[in-house]
Scaffold this active site. Structure first.
Site, short mmCIF file in Angstrom:
data_model
loop_
_atom_site.label_atom_id
_atom_site.label_comp_id
_atom_site.label_asym_id
_atom_site.label_seq_id
_atom_site.Cartn_x
_atom_site.Cartn_y
_atom_site.Cartn_z
N CYS A 51 0.69 -1.09 -0.03
CA CYS A 51 0.01 0.01 0.07
C CYS A 51 0.84 1.28 0.06
CB CYS A 51 -1.02 0.03 1.26
SG CYS A 51 -0.03 0.39 2.77
N CYS A 97 1.44 -4.08 8.67
CA CYS A 97 1.49 -2.59 8.24
C CYS A 97 0.00 -1.96 8.90
CB CYS A 97 1.10 -2.70 6.64
SG CYS A 97 0.77 -1.02 6.11
N CYS A 100 -2.64 -1.23 5.62
CA CYS A 100 -3.42 -2.35 4.99
C CYS A 100 -3.41 -3.63 5.57
CB CYS A 100 -2.99 -2.31 3.45
SG CYS A 100 -1.38 -3.38 3.49
N CYS A 120 11.97 -7.55 12.86
CA CYS A 120 12.54 -8.53 11.82
C CYS A 120 11.56 -8.70 10.73
CB CYS A 120 12.66 -10.18 12.40
SG CYS A 120 13.58 -11.15 11.70
ZN LIG Z 1 0.47 -1.60 3.76
#
Ligand SMILES: [Zn+2]
Length: 131
Positions: A51, A97, A100, A120
């Protein structure tokens, strides 16, 4: 808070490569020492491959020796979301994330100063926007 991106798995499948889909949506893990950004020292901002959300600054990347790109902190506390992950019989903290929901990797409390954290992250989940 940023708007969350909501797409069906079918839409993601069309937008991502099979490898990206496997890591980002099916929580896969790339093989260590094989990722594009494992040894990268270039300056820039690592963004979410799915994204474009800015995730990590290259200045926080360090050589962890694990075979995956490692960072000691996200760009912004809100760039990533974490969730407890008990798959494979291990108690780990998944990093996603925040925009998204793409799976990025895991975070461990054995990183360097100043945070002591080690994010990581799979290279496949990242896209480096070079400065
Ligand atoms: Zn994303």
């Amino acid at each position: 808070m940023k708007d969350k991106i909501q797409k069906s798995e079918q839409e993601w499948k069309q937008e991502l490569t099979p490898e990206q889909f496997h890591i980002c949506r099916e929580k896969g893990t790339e093989r260590p020492f094989t990722g594009e950004y494992n040894d990268t020292k270039d300056k820039g901002v690592y963004k979410c491959v799915a994204c474009g959300n800015a995730l990590f600054d290259s200045s926080t990347k360090f050589d962890s020796g694990t075979g995956w790109p490692s960072f000691y902190q996200p760009m912004d506390p809100e760039s990533v979301a974490t969730e407890s992950d008990r798959s494979y019989g291990m108690a780990r903290t998944e990093v996603k994330c925040s925009s998204c929901g793409a799976h990025l990797g895991h975070v461990f409390p054995d990183g360097p100063r100043p945070t002591g954290m080690r994010y990581c992250i799979n290279s496949v989940s990242l896209k480096l926007d070079k400065k």
